[in-house]
Enzyme design. Structure first.
Site, PDB file in Angstrom:
ATOM      1  N   CYS A  18      47.020  28.777  49.180  1.00 59.10           N
ATOM      2  CA  CYS A  18      48.334  28.895  49.784  1.00 59.10           C
ATOM      3  C   CYS A  18      49.192  27.708  49.392  1.00 59.10           C
ATOM      4  O   CYS A  18      48.831  26.904  48.548  1.00 59.10           O
ATOM      5  CB  CYS A  18      48.181  28.993  51.294  1.00 59.10           C
ATOM      6  N   ARG A  77      52.182  32.177  45.331  1.00 57.13           N
ATOM      7  CA  ARG A  77      50.757  31.912  45.504  1.00 57.13           C
ATOM      8  C   ARG A  77      50.095  32.907  46.442  1.00 57.13           C
ATOM      9  O   ARG A  77      48.880  32.979  46.520  1.00 57.13           O
ATOM     10  CB  ARG A  77      50.557  30.488  46.035  1.00 57.13           C
ATOM     11  N   TRP A  87      47.259  32.130  53.719  1.00 58.53           N
ATOM     12  CA  TRP A  87      46.560  33.364  53.372  1.00 58.53           C
ATOM     13  C   TRP A  87      45.296  33.381  54.216  1.00 58.53           C
ATOM     14  O   TRP A  87      44.446  32.506  54.092  1.00 58.53           O
ATOM     15  CB  TRP A  87      46.221  33.386  51.890  1.00 58.53           C
ATOM     16  N   ASN A  89      44.652  23.969  53.051  1.00 59.15           N
ATOM     17  CA  ASN A  89      44.179  24.962  52.082  1.00 59.15           C
ATOM     18  C   ASN A  89      42.682  24.794  51.914  1.00 59.15           C
ATOM     19  O   ASN A  89      42.183  23.669  51.898  1.00 59.15           O
ATOM     20  CB  ASN A  89      44.851  24.780  50.723  1.00 59.15           C
ATOM     21  N   GLY A  90      41.963  25.916  51.726  1.00 64.61           N
ATOM     22  CA  GLY A  90      40.527  25.839  51.523  1.00 64.61           C
ATOM     23  C   GLY A  90      39.771  26.267  52.757  1.00 64.61           C
ATOM     24  O   GLY A  90      40.295  26.952  53.642  1.00 64.61           O
ATOM     25  N   GLU A 136      41.645  44.522  31.090  1.00 68.38           N
ATOM     26  CA  GLU A 136      42.810  43.789  31.578  1.00 68.38           C
ATOM     27  C   GLU A 136      43.935  44.746  31.973  1.00 68.38           C
ATOM     28  O   GLU A 136      44.619  44.540  32.978  1.00 68.38           O
ATOM     29  CB  GLU A 136      43.290  42.808  30.512  1.00 68.38           C
ATOM     30  N   LYS A 186      45.598  44.863  35.716  1.00 72.47           N
ATOM     31  CA  LYS A 186      47.027  44.707  35.979  1.00 72.47           C
ATOM     32  C   LYS A 186      47.548  45.859  36.833  1.00 72.47           C
ATOM     33  O   LYS A 186      48.326  45.666  37.758  1.00 72.47           O
ATOM     34  CB  LYS A 186      47.816  44.664  34.663  1.00 72.47           C
ATOM     35  N   GLU A 188      46.233  45.662  40.448  1.00 72.43           N
ATOM     36  CA  GLU A 188      46.754  44.475  41.132  1.00 72.43           C
ATOM     37  C   GLU A 188      48.125  44.727  41.752  1.00 72.43           C
ATOM     38  O   GLU A 188      48.375  44.333  42.889  1.00 72.43           O
ATOM     39  CB  GLU A 188      46.885  43.304  40.154  1.00 72.43           C
ATOM     40  N   HIS A 224      27.754  59.201  30.123  1.00 72.07           N
ATOM     41  CA  HIS A 224      26.744  58.681  31.045  1.00 72.07           C
ATOM     42  C   HIS A 224      27.267  58.606  32.471  1.00 72.07           C
ATOM     43  O   HIS A 224      26.938  57.677  33.217  1.00 72.07           O
ATOM     44  CB  HIS A 224      26.256  57.320  30.561  1.00 72.07           C
ATOM     45  N   LYS A 238      47.834  33.323  43.675  1.00 76.79           N
ATOM     46  CA  LYS A 238      47.870  32.836  42.300  1.00 76.79           C
ATOM     47  C   LYS A 238      46.702  31.915  41.994  1.00 76.79           C
ATOM     48  O   LYS A 238      46.075  32.019  40.953  1.00 76.79           O
ATOM     49  CB  LYS A 238      49.199  32.098  42.062  1.00 76.79           C
TER      50      LYS A 238
END
Length: 610
Positions: free
Chosen positions: A2, A27, A76, A102-103, A482, A486, A489, A505, A605
């Site tokens: 955050c 972020r 967050w 943060n953390g 990727e 995207k 996300e 398969h 982020k």
């Protein structure tokens, strides 16, 4: 994950902090808050669930909270649901301490139970309140010593901003693994989790190292180590302009950053190509060392992991060395086979991703030499590596990476050529051909970007799909991963990427009438096999958007419902072109669905918690 901003100076602080937080919205967060100290009113805290604008409106842009020292936070949620009560700052019961964080504090429950046994009552579910209450419990009239005592009692990865009402002339910033940096001004100073928070006011920064404590006043900043010994910090001048972090007329940062990719790649590669050779001035890898490598590990998360997947094909082909790509979050726990003859290439946009950082440390512990590829100068991973290559992508604001990914690919290509020439595993003709095409990527990307309106049209046809599948072989499979990421996300559509040879398969059972399949078929040696795979999914009712090179466009158009083409280029460099249509497709699908493109839900982020 955050945003943290702290300011002390001679101006009203709350508006400055709110403006700084607005630049950190990329972020990811779910609630916000500020703490302001004013001599006549003491420590005041205001918090709100939801977007920063909610809090800003309540405070009339910060005008309602007078005071020249403040700190703010975008949260967050990890411990406790998003709510006003769980938002930061968290305050001790008597209002003496305010903490932003943060953390994660891993042993918070142990400390919380201890404090409750001593009569402390908690109002939130957060581990952050535990820190505020612990500081108050330990406080002996000396803020710095109290912070040092607190740090010896907690475990985890974190950064803190702290204000104590009893010592109102200072703020304290603390860092362990989670990023925190300092901004220096005349008559004012900052701490923040990202330089974008204060780049409009100062460009002079330094970076806290793990277990360092910064005491920030309007007169200056003093940094201490964990033993409270003064530390002299090297200052760095940030040379990119604030306009680089503004939209510049684009509807979203993501679209702006997609369109910036030709120039970002040009800036990354051009200074490193001199007289027909790749020159990496800061790297010194001798032929004997490279030829004696037993393995190359690529360690990364998310999109950077997908760069690694593409890099595996290129590095193994050019160097003839085994390359293993490892998810950073799994690396430490798989008992990796690492020796002092192993090279670990660590890839991270922010240079602060905690899983990647801890995996890197494990690789070093086991004896590997570490080469990092990062975008943020002075970041933790960059400073902890044996060697570092910067991508020079500039600030990337949208949560979903685009130009950082592309410049990581470009650096890998440079590295592969440099190593191959040093080792003698590439002949001059192939070296020259790849290098020539590498230099042509920015111009070829300009051609790809001219198709954005056509790609937007395809997105308008398929934005209401419930599932979309990407298939490809070899490098096309790596880019499909990727492209799928995207899409999921930012559009929230279920999406998966599969190696096309695996269709029989099990995957093909998911294909039914109207299912969209994006078929990447640009890798010429496997083009015919991909056409067969397209026929397979078409026979089950799929709609197919094909992506191929110009030279195969006619053949692809006979089978696919729609096609996107990229210019022909050396096969090793195809990912740099192919990824851009995938980014644009994801962007326009999300736009059609009305999604919050730059700030997708639940994402951040910089991931600074495990």
């Amino acid at each position: 994950m955050c945003g943290i901003v702290g300011f002390v100076g001679n101006e009203q602080a709350a508006p400055i902090v709110l403006e700084g937080l607005s630049r950190l919205e990329y972020r990811g967060y779910d609630s916000t808050g500020v703490a302001v100290y004013a001599p006549e009113k003491g420590l005041q805290v205001r918090k709100a669930k939801g977007r920063l604008q909610v809090l800003s409106d309540q405070l009339h842009g910060g005008v309602d909270l007078p005071g020249t020292m403040a700190m703010g936070h975008t949260r967050w949620a990890t411990h406790g649901v998003p709510s006003d009560v769980n938002s930061h700052p968290q305050v001790s019961t008597n209002g003496r301490f305010a903490v932003i964080h943060n953390g994660i504090v891993e042993n918070y429950m142990e400390i919380k139970e201890f404090l409750m046994d001593h009569g402390v009552q908690f109002v939130s579910e957060t581990d952050t309140e535990v820190v505020a209450q612990l500081l108050d419990y330990l406080y002996d009239g000396n803020l710095l010593e109290t912070v040092e005592k607190m740090l010896h009692r907690i475990r985890g990865a974190y950064s803190f901003g702290i204000i104590c009402a009893d010592e109102p002339d200072k703020m304290v910033g603390v860092r362990k693994d989670s990023p925190l940096l300092l901004g220096y001004g005349e008559g004012f100073n900052f701490f923040a989790s990202d330089v974008t928070a204060f780049i409009d006011r100062t460009r002079e920064v330094s970076y806290l190292d793990t277990n360092e404590i910064a005491v920030v006043t309007r007169e200056g900043i003093q940094v201490y180590n964990e033993y409270l010994e003064p530390v002299e910090k090297e200052r760095h001048h940030v040379d990119w302009d604030i306009s680089a972090a503004e939209k510049g007329g684009y509807a979203h940062f993501m679209l702006k950053e997609i369109m910036e990719q030709p120039e970002a790649i040009r800036k990354t590669i051009s200074p490193r190509i001199q007289n027909g050779r790749v020159v990496l001035d800061d790297l010194h890898y001798e032929a004997d060392y490279l030829n004696n490598l037993d393995k190359i590990y690529i360690i990364a998360c998310g999109s950077s992991y997908h760069v690694g997947m593409a890099a595996k094909y290129s590095l193994e082909k050019l160097l003839r060395k085994p390359v293993e790509v490892a998810l950073a979050s799994e690396f430490r726990y798989c008992d990796p086979l690492v020796t002092d003859r192993t090279l670990a290439i660590v890839i991270s946009q922010s240079g602060e991703t905690i899983d990647t950082l801890t995996a890197m440390r494990e690789a070093k512990r086991l004896g590997a030499r570490v080469l990092s590829i990062v975008n943020v100068v002075g970041s933790t991973i960059a400073r902890a590596s044996d060697d570092v290559l910067y991508t020079w992508a500039g600030p990337e604001i949208a949560v979903a990476t685009t130009k950082a990914y592309s410049t990581q690919l470009a650096v890998i290509d440079l590295l592969a050529l440099n190593f191959a020439q040093t080792m003698g595993t590439i002949d001059q003709a192939e070296y020259d051909a790849i290098l020539s095409d590498l230099q042509a990527i920015p111009d070829k990307l300009e051609q790809v970007l001219k198709q954005k309106d056509e790609i937007a049209y395809f997105a308008s046809l398929y934005f209401n799909q419930s599932s979309i599948f990407f298939i490809g072989r070899h490098l096309d499979y790596a880019i499909g991963m990727e492209g799928s990421l995207k899409l999921k996300e930012i559009s929230y559509i279920h999406s998966e990427a599969y190696a096309a040879g695996e269709l029989k398969h099990g995957t093909i059972s998911l294909i039914e009438d109207g299912t969209l399949v994006v078929a990447l078929a640009s890798y010429t040696p496997l083009f015919e096999k991909m056409i067969s795979n397209v026929v397979e999914v078409k026979s089950r009712g799929a709609e197919v958007v094909g992506l191929t090179v110009d030279s195969h466009s006619e053949e692809m158009s006979k089978t696919a419902d729609h096609i996107i083409t990229v210019p022909d280029i050396h096969p090793m460099l195809l990912p740099s072109l192919n990824v851009v249509p995938m980014q644009l497709f994801a962007y326009y699908v999300a736009l059609q669905r009305g999604c919050d493109i730059d700030k997708p839900r639940n994402l951040a982020k910089s991931v600074t918690v495990e």
